[in-house]
Design a protein around this motif. Structure first.
Motif, PDB file in Angstrom:
ATOM      1  N   VAL A  37       0.847  -1.202   0.000  1.00  0.00           N
ATOM      2  CA  VAL A  37       0.000   0.000   0.000  1.00  0.00           C
ATOM      3  C   VAL A  37       0.880   1.248   0.000  1.00  0.00           C
ATOM      4  CG1 VAL A  37      -1.806  -1.173   1.332  1.00  0.00           C
ATOM      5  CG2 VAL A  37      -0.161   0.248   2.502  1.00  0.00           C
ATOM      6  N   GLU A  38       0.350   2.281  -0.612  1.00  0.00           N
ATOM      7  CA  GLU A  38       1.024   3.586  -0.563  1.00  0.00           C
ATOM      8  C   GLU A  38      -0.044   4.644  -0.303  1.00  0.00           C
ATOM      9  OE1 GLU A  38       3.604   4.383  -3.858  1.00  0.00           O
ATOM     10  OE2 GLU A  38       4.563   6.015  -2.724  1.00  0.00           O
ATOM     11  N   GLU A  44      -9.072  11.065  -1.779  1.00  0.00           N
ATOM     12  CA  GLU A  44      -9.438   9.992  -0.839  1.00  0.00           C
ATOM     13  C   GLU A  44      -9.779   8.689  -1.534  1.00  0.00           C
ATOM     14  OE1 GLU A  44     -12.444  11.234   1.974  1.00  0.00           O
ATOM     15  OE2 GLU A  44     -11.566  13.244   1.988  1.00  0.00           O
ATOM     16  N   ARG A  45      -9.425   8.602  -2.836  1.00  0.00           N
ATOM     17  CA  ARG A  45      -9.846   7.405  -3.560  1.00  0.00           C
ATOM     18  C   ARG A  45      -8.941   6.199  -3.272  1.00  0.00           C
ATOM     19  NH1 ARG A  45     -11.432   8.752  -9.597  1.00  0.00           N
ATOM     20  NH2 ARG A  45      -9.217   9.205  -9.735  1.00  0.00           N
ATOM     21  N   LEU A  46      -9.497   5.052  -3.614  1.00  0.00           N
ATOM     22  CA  LEU A  46      -8.771   3.802  -3.409  1.00  0.00           C
ATOM     23  C   LEU A  46      -8.514   3.210  -4.782  1.00  0.00           C
ATOM     24  CD1 LEU A  46      -7.952   1.542  -1.431  1.00  0.00           C
ATOM     25  CD2 LEU A  46     -10.333   0.792  -1.421  1.00  0.00           C
ATOM     26  N   ARG A  47      -7.231   3.045  -5.137  1.00  0.00           N
ATOM     27  CA  ARG A  47      -6.910   2.451  -6.441  1.00  0.00           C
ATOM     28  C   ARG A  47      -6.302   1.072  -6.189  1.00  0.00           C
ATOM     29  NH1 ARG A  47      -4.917   6.943  -9.169  1.00  0.00           N
ATOM     30  NH2 ARG A  47      -2.838   6.555  -8.387  1.00  0.00           N
ATOM     31  N   ILE A 102      -7.624  10.514   3.367  1.00  0.00           N
ATOM     32  CA  ILE A 102      -6.413   9.964   2.742  1.00  0.00           C
ATOM     33  C   ILE A 102      -6.818   8.896   1.711  1.00  0.00           C
ATOM     34  CG2 ILE A 102      -5.883   8.006   4.287  1.00  0.00           C
ATOM     35  CD1 ILE A 102      -3.082   9.347   4.575  1.00  0.00           C
ATOM     36  N   GLY A 103      -6.092   8.833   0.614  1.00  0.00           N
ATOM     37  CA  GLY A 103      -6.356   7.801  -0.392  1.00  0.00           C
ATOM     38  C   GLY A 103      -5.235   6.769  -0.372  1.00  0.00           C
ATOM     39  N   PHE A 104      -5.450   5.655  -1.064  1.00  0.00           N
ATOM     40  CA  PHE A 104      -4.429   4.594  -1.070  1.00  0.00           C
ATOM     41  C   PHE A 104      -4.286   3.966  -2.442  1.00  0.00           C
ATOM     42  CE2 PHE A 104      -4.982   4.480   3.529  1.00  0.00           C
ATOM     43  CZ  PHE A 104      -3.698   4.175   3.966  1.00  0.00           C
ATOM     44  N   ALA A 132      -1.626  -1.258   5.635  1.00  0.00           N
ATOM     45  CA  ALA A 132      -2.151   0.122   5.643  1.00  0.00           C
ATOM     46  C   ALA A 132      -1.992   0.754   7.017  1.00  0.00           C
ATOM     47  CB  ALA A 132      -3.612   0.127   5.198  1.00  0.00           C
ATOM     48  N   SER A 133      -2.185  -0.007   8.090  1.00  0.00           N
ATOM     49  CA  SER A 133      -2.029   0.624   9.403  1.00  0.00           C
ATOM     50  C   SER A 133      -0.558   0.941   9.655  1.00  0.00           C
ATOM     51  CB  SER A 133      -2.656  -0.211  10.518  1.00  0.00           C
ATOM     52  OG  SER A 133      -2.184  -1.518  10.463  1.00  0.00           O
ATOM     53  N   ARG A 134       0.344   0.038   9.233  1.00  0.00           N
ATOM     54  CA  ARG A 134       1.782   0.357   9.411  1.00  0.00           C
ATOM     55  C   ARG A 134       2.172   1.555   8.560  1.00  0.00           C
ATOM     56  NH1 ARG A 134       5.651  -2.930   8.184  1.00  0.00           N
ATOM     57  NH2 ARG A 134       4.527  -4.343   6.794  1.00  0.00           N
ATOM     58  N   GLU A 135       1.587   1.653   7.335  1.00  0.00           N
ATOM     59  CA  GLU A 135       1.864   2.813   6.473  1.00  0.00           C
ATOM     60  C   GLU A 135       1.450   4.114   7.188  1.00  0.00           C
ATOM     61  OE1 GLU A 135       3.321   3.095   3.535  1.00  0.00           O
ATOM     62  OE2 GLU A 135       2.408   4.765   2.423  1.00  0.00           O
TER      63      GLU A 135
END
Ligand code: MEV
Length: 330
Positions: A37-38, A44-47, A102-104, A132-135
Motif C-alpha cells: 500500500v502507498e 481519498e480514492r482507493l486504487r 487519505i487515499g491509497f 495500511a495501518s503500518r503505512e
C-alpha cells in the motif's frame, strides 16, 4: 510504501458448523497474499491493482466519480466482494490510525485462488489492514488485527462469517475457533497436506444461506451440524495425540456430512475419491464448498500424483502448514 503478507488456510475440520457455534480447526498453509500500500494525500480514492491465480491482472478505482469495471474472468459478485473486502480493510486501518482524508494505492499479489476455499479474502483483508495501518504509523497486535479483519468479513458476508478464516490468517499455524473463543493449537505434528483445485469457485454467502435454510426445514440438518462439532472435538484430540490416521478418518466423515448438507460438488467428490483411492489418510472439501478445493492428508506422493491425473482437477499441490501468520515484507 509498505508491504505485508498473510497466509491462506485449509479447514482440517468444521467449516459451516462453525457458523452455528460448533468448533472448527483451520490450518494456515504456505500460500500467501502479499499486499503493498502507498498512502496518497491528494485525494481519498482507493486504487486497487490485483494479480492472482484467478484475477489475471486488473485495476479498479474505488470511491471516485468513475468506477472502472474490471475485465476479468470471474463472476461479478466475486469481484465486487473482493473490492468490498479491500475497501473495508482500508477503512479499518484508517480507523485504527484515526485519519480519514487519505487515499491509497493498493497492489495485491496472491497465489491463493479467489473463492476456492483457501481463505483468499481473509488473507487479503489481514495483509491489507496490517500494511495500511503500518503505512499510517500504527502497529497492530495480531489479535487486534484478527478482530478488525473479522469485522470486515462479517460486514461483506452479511453477518454470516465466523472468526475462523481471519483468526487463522492473522495468527498462522493450526487454530481452534468456537464463537468468539479463538486460540492457537500448540504441539501440532507436521501435517502433510495435499490440495486439489477444480479451477472453480463457490459463493460463500449462498452456500451458508443454503445450510441455514436446510437447518430450518429439517431436524437432520441440525443434527448433522452437531455431528460435525463432535467430529471436530475428536479430531482435536487425535491431532494432539499425533494420530494422523485417526485425523484422516475423521476428515472422511466430515466430508460425508458436508455432502449431506448439500455443499459438495461433483468435482469435489471426484477429487476426494481420487485421494482416497490413492490411499490418502483422509480427504474432504475445504471452505464453503460448491467448487474450489479439497484437502487430503498423505505422507507419500501418491495423492498428489493421482490428483494430477484426475479429470476436473486443474491444479494439485502440496502445502505445508505455515507457522507464520501475517508478517511485514521487504
Ligand atoms: C468459509 O471459508 C467457511 C464457512 O464456515 C463460513 C465461515 O466460517 O465464515 C463456510
Amino acid at each position: 510504501m509498505t508491504t505485508s503478507s498473510a497466509p491462506g488456510k485449509v479447514y482440517l475440520f468444521g467449516e459451516h458448523a462453525v457458523v452455528y457455534g460448533e468448533p472448527a480447526v483451520p490450518c494456515a498453509i504456505e500460500r500467501r497474499a502479499r499486499v503493498t500500500v502507498e498512502a496518497r494525500h491528494t485525494d481519498e480514492r482507493l486504487r486497487v491493482q490485483a494479480n492472482d491465480l484467478t484475477l489475471d491482472g486488473f485495476t479498479v478505482t474505488w470511491g471516485g466519480e468513475t468506477e472502472d469495471r474490471p475485465d476479468v474472468d470471474v463472476p461479478t459478485p466475486l469481484v465486487e466482494a473482493a473490492m468490498g473486502y479491500i475497501d473495508g480493510a482500508i477503512e479499518q486501518a484508517k480507523d485504527a490510525a484515526e485519519v480519514s482524508d487519505i487515499g491509497f494505492d493498493v497492489t495485491i499479489e496472491s497465489d491463493i485462488p479467489l473463492g476456492a476455499g483457501l481463505g483468499s479474502s481473509a488473507a487479503v483483508v489481514v495483509a491489507t489492514i496490517d500494511a495500511a495501518s503500518r503505512e499510517l504509523g500504527v502497529d497492530l497486535d495480531s489479535e487486534v488485527l484478527a478482530d478488525r479483519a473479522y469485522q470486515v468479513e462479517h460486514e461483506v458476508q452479511d453477518g454470516e462469517a465466523s472468526r475462523a478464516d481471519t483468526f487463522c490468517s492473522a495468527m498462522g499455524g493450526a487454530v481452534r475457533v468456537q464463537g468468539d473463543d479463538c486460540r492457537r493449537l500448540r504441539d501440532v505434528p507436521n501435517l502433510p497436506f495435499v490440495v486439489g483445485y477444480d479451477g472453480g469457485t463457490g459463493d460463500t454467502g449462498e452456500l451458508v444461506a443454503g445450510v441455514r435454510a436446510l437447518k430450518e426445514e429439517y431436524e437432520f440438518a441440525d443434527d448433522t451440524v452437531e455431528a460435525i462439532g463432535d467430529i471436530v472435538r475428536n479430531g482435536e484430540a487425535a491431532l494432539e495425540a499425533g494420530n494422523l490416521e485417526e485425523v484422516g478418518r475423521l476428515m472422511d466423515f466430515n466430508h460425508g456430512l458436508l455432502s449431506a448438507l448439500g455443499v459438495s460438488a461433483r468435482s469435489l467428490d471426484t477429487m476426494v475419491w481420487a485421494a482416497r483411492e490413492a490411499d490418502a489418510l483422509g480427504a474432504k472439501l475445504t471452505g464453503a464448498g460448491g467448487g474450489g478445493c479439497i484437502v487430503a492428508l498423505d505422507r507419500t506422493e501418491q495423492t498428489h500424483t493421482a490428483l494430477e491425473y484426475t479429470p476436473g482437477c486443474e491444479e494439485a499441490f502440496r502445502a505445508d502448514l505455515d507457522t507464520d501468520g501475517v508478517r511485514p515484507e521487504e
